[in-house]
Scaffold this active site. Structure first.
Site, PDB file in Angstrom:
ATOM      1  N   SER A 174       0.836  -1.202   0.000  1.00 39.62           N
ATOM      2  CA  SER A 174       0.000   0.000   0.000  1.00 39.62           C
ATOM      3  C   SER A 174       0.870   1.250   0.000  1.00 39.62           C
ATOM      4  O   SER A 174       2.003   1.239   0.500  1.00 39.62           O
ATOM      5  CB  SER A 174      -0.903   0.017   1.237  1.00 39.62           C
ATOM      6  OG  SER A 174      -1.509   1.281   1.435  1.00 39.62           O
ATOM      7  N   TYR A 187      -2.025  -1.041  10.341  1.00 41.27           N
ATOM      8  CA  TYR A 187      -2.138  -1.438   8.933  1.00 41.27           C
ATOM      9  C   TYR A 187      -0.925  -0.962   8.144  1.00 41.27           C
ATOM     10  O   TYR A 187      -0.308  -1.734   7.391  1.00 41.27           O
ATOM     11  CB  TYR A 187      -3.417  -0.857   8.329  1.00 41.27           C
ATOM     12  CG  TYR A 187      -3.538  -1.046   6.836  1.00 41.27           C
ATOM     13  CD1 TYR A 187      -3.945  -2.264   6.298  1.00 41.27           C
ATOM     14  CD2 TYR A 187      -3.231  -0.003   5.958  1.00 41.27           C
ATOM     15  CE1 TYR A 187      -4.051  -2.440   4.923  1.00 41.27           C
ATOM     16  CE2 TYR A 187      -3.332  -0.174   4.592  1.00 41.27           C
ATOM     17  CZ  TYR A 187      -3.746  -1.389   4.074  1.00 41.27           C
ATOM     18  OH  TYR A 187      -3.847  -1.560   2.718  1.00 41.27           O
TER      19      TYR A 187
END
Length: 282
Positions: A174, A187
């Protein structure tokens, strides 16, 4: 921030694609030319979002597809139908990739059903918003790492004995691994771990002829978004990107297809950045 999507939210992760408005765009924009003909790809989180787009994109290029997913049975059934519509075989199996036993059984069954394994796409992930770092409980931290990091390790370890020379592993990470996120700290930490995992594994597997690369999406319209954020934040998803819109799954999946194919034969340990224009300088 400006509105990019209708306000909406879902009550639990990983989210259901069939409930999204508008539906994510997953279909490849170009006809296949057989870049993955005769190959078999296993995709975690393959039922929806980026995973569905990868499944359809690789099927269009001639690969048979195995998808793993948590519990989104209707979405998974639709992805199987879409793969078959491309003229390819499909296999699906539900379970938790954070559990090594499930990963072992899933790989074994996929190989039994489809005959071989050439490509592993580690894609499944979860995220949980925490406005204050003190709100990240030990249980949440462990759960996020179990899916987003341990799951990638488990799947890779179980798949490696089946991957031939010329095989490929593609990991989804990401943009948060590079720019951080004040409300997705655990995350973002897992996504950073996957960048290091990708680079290290690539070096370890060079002599076996297996390439390992990653894709680091920016804000993409997937079920994880309404399943993670409140309706107001969902409505502004992607507006902070330089392109001022969320990306669609097909715009990311084309990167996975490329990295899995011989077009990327001289690439390993690299990260591709379909993120709407954010410069990450790495």
């Amino acid at each position: 921030m400006t509105q990019t999507l209708p306000p909406q939210a879902q009550i639990s992760q990983p989210g259901i694609e069939a409930e999204m408005d508008p539906r994510p765009e997953f279909e490849p924009r170009f006809p296949g030319v057989g870049r993955l003909k005769g190959k078999v790809a296993l995709i975690t989180g393959g039922d929806s979002g980026i995973g569905r787009a990868v499944a359809v994109g690789m099927a269009r290029e001639g690969a048979d597809i195995a998808i793993l997913y948590l519990n989104e049975h209707e979405d998974a059934a639709e992805t199987v139908r879409l793969v078959q519509q491309e003229g390819q075989r499909a296999f699906r199996m539900a379970g938790d990739i954070g559990q090594d036993d499930f990963c072992r059984m899933a790989v074994e069954q996929a190989v039994t059903e489809l005959g071989r394994l050439d490509i592993l796409v580690n894609n499944a992930a979860e995220q949980h918003v925490a406005e204050d770092p003190l709100d990240i409980s030990p249980e949440q931290l462990e759960r996020t790492f179990s899916t987003n990091v341990f799951g990638y390790f488990h799947m890779t370890r179980r798949a490696l004995p089946h991957l031939p020379r010329g095989g490929a592993i593609v990991n989804t990470t990401s943009v948060t691994a590079y720019k951080g996120s004040p409300t997705l700290i655990d995350y973002a930490a897992t996504r950073g771990a996957i960048v290091a995992f990708t680079r290290s594994l690539a070096l370890a597997l060079v002599e076996r002829g297996i390439r390992v690369n990653a894709v680091a999406p920016g804000p993409i319209w997937t079920p994880l978004i309404p399943a993670s954020f409140d309706a107001d934040r969902v409505s502004e998803h992607g507006s902070s990107a330089p392109m001022q819109r969320p990306g669609q799954p097909w715009e990311v999946a084309s990167c996975h297809v490329f990295l899995a194919s011989a077009d990327a034969a001289y690439m390993t340990g690299q990260v591709v950045h379909p993120n709407g224009g954010t410069i990450v300088n790495s």
